[in-house]
Design a protein around this motif. Sequence first.
Motif, short mmCIF file in Angstrom:
data_model
loop_
_atom_site.label_atom_id
_atom_site.label_comp_id
_atom_site.label_asym_id
_atom_site.label_seq_id
_atom_site.Cartn_x
_atom_site.Cartn_y
_atom_site.Cartn_z
N ASP A 180 13.06 18.09 -16.33
CA ASP A 180 14.26 17.42 -15.81
C ASP A 180 13.94 16.60 -14.57
O ASP A 180 14.44 15.48 -14.40
CB ASP A 180 15.33 18.45 -15.46
CG ASP A 180 15.94 19.12 -16.68
OD1 ASP A 180 15.80 18.57 -17.79
OD2 ASP A 180 16.54 20.20 -16.53
N LEU A 181 13.12 17.16 -13.68
CA LEU A 181 12.73 16.44 -12.47
C LEU A 181 12.08 15.11 -12.82
O LEU A 181 12.45 14.06 -12.28
CB LEU A 181 11.78 17.30 -11.63
CG LEU A 181 11.00 16.56 -10.52
CD1 LEU A 181 11.96 16.05 -9.45
CD2 LEU A 181 9.92 17.45 -9.93
N TRP A 182 11.13 15.15 -13.74
CA TRP A 182 10.42 13.93 -14.08
C TRP A 182 11.32 12.94 -14.82
O TRP A 182 11.19 11.72 -14.64
CB TRP A 182 9.18 14.25 -14.90
CG TRP A 182 8.09 14.90 -14.09
CD1 TRP A 182 7.64 16.18 -14.18
CD2 TRP A 182 7.34 14.29 -13.03
NE1 TRP A 182 6.66 16.41 -13.25
CE2 TRP A 182 6.45 15.26 -12.54
CE3 TRP A 182 7.34 13.01 -12.47
CZ2 TRP A 182 5.56 15.00 -11.50
CZ3 TRP A 182 6.45 12.74 -11.43
CH2 TRP A 182 5.57 13.73 -10.96
N ARG A 183 12.23 13.45 -15.66
CA ARG A 183 13.16 12.54 -16.36
C ARG A 183 14.02 11.76 -15.36
O ARG A 183 14.33 10.58 -15.57
CB ARG A 183 14.08 13.33 -17.29
CG ARG A 183 13.42 13.82 -18.56
CD ARG A 183 14.43 14.36 -19.55
NE ARG A 183 13.76 15.02 -20.65
CZ ARG A 183 13.52 16.32 -20.71
NH1 ARG A 183 13.95 17.11 -19.72
NH2 ARG A 183 12.87 16.85 -21.73
N LEU A 184 14.42 12.43 -14.29
CA LEU A 184 15.25 11.78 -13.28
C LEU A 184 14.44 10.87 -12.36
O LEU A 184 14.92 9.81 -11.93
CB LEU A 184 15.96 12.85 -12.44
CG LEU A 184 17.02 13.67 -13.17
CD1 LEU A 184 17.43 14.86 -12.32
CD2 LEU A 184 18.22 12.81 -13.50
N LEU A 185 13.19 11.26 -12.09
CA LEU A 185 12.39 10.51 -11.12
C LEU A 185 11.71 9.29 -11.73
O LEU A 185 11.67 8.23 -11.10
CB LEU A 185 11.33 11.44 -10.51
CG LEU A 185 10.37 10.80 -9.49
CD1 LEU A 185 11.15 10.27 -8.29
CD2 LEU A 185 9.31 11.80 -9.05
N LEU A 186 11.19 9.42 -12.94
CA LEU A 186 10.38 8.35 -13.52
C LEU A 186 11.09 6.99 -13.56
O LEU A 186 10.48 5.97 -13.20
CB LEU A 186 9.89 8.74 -14.91
CG LEU A 186 8.80 9.82 -14.95
CD1 LEU A 186 8.47 10.18 -16.41
CD2 LEU A 186 7.54 9.37 -14.22
#
Length: 215
Positions: A180-186
Motif C-alpha cells: 500500500d505504501l508503494w502504491r501511494l508513493l510511486l
Amino acid sequence: MVRVRQERAEATRQAILDGAATAFDSAGFGSTSLTDIVRHAGVTKGALYFHFQSKESLAEALVEEQFLAVNPPSTTVLGVQSLIDRSHQLAEELRVNVRVRAGVRLILERGLLGDADPAAYNEWSEQLREALAFAQGRGDVRPEVNVADVAVYVVGAFTGIQITSHVRTGRADLHDRLADLWRLLLPTIVPARRLHRFDPEGSEELRAGFAAIAD
C-alpha cells in the motif's frame, strides 16, 4: 579437539543470542532478566558470562545484527524496483527472524528512553537516497523530486507501518501494508509513462523466492 571446542563454543554463543532475542522480543529490555535469557537459551549463567559480560552487551550484539539486516555490507541496491524488493525482504526478516525483531524493539526502546542511536536509520536513509538518485539519473524518478526527503520519508513510513502491523496482526499483513505504501508513493515520484515498470508487491523473482521458502 580445538576445532570441536570452538564449534561448541560458537553453538553456545548462538543459542544465547537466540535466547536473548526471544526474551527481548517478548518482554523488552527492562523486563528481561538474565534468568529469562538462560532459560530460553538452555544454557547456564556461567556459559552466558563466558560469552557476554552483561545483559547490555547481549543487547548491543542484537542491535548490531539488526543494523546489518537493514544495511547489509557490500550490498548496492539501485533502482526503484530494487528498493521495493529490499523493503519487502526486510519485512520478511521481521516476520521470521526473532533476532531482527529483538534488535528493532531494543532500538525503539532506547529512543523512547532518551538514549536514541540514529546510526542505523541514518545509514539506511543514505542508502535509499543513493538508490533514488541513481534512479532519478536514468529517468525513473521525477527530476523535481528531492530524493533525500523521500529516503527519510520511506524509512519513517516503514518503521511506522511495521509497528502498526505488529500491533494489529502480529505482522501477518506487513507485506500488504508495505505494498500500500508503494502504491501511494510511486505515482508521486515516478513519471507516469514509467509507472508500469514497478510492482509495489515486489518483483516476480522476489515473490517466487518467498513462496519457495514457504514450501
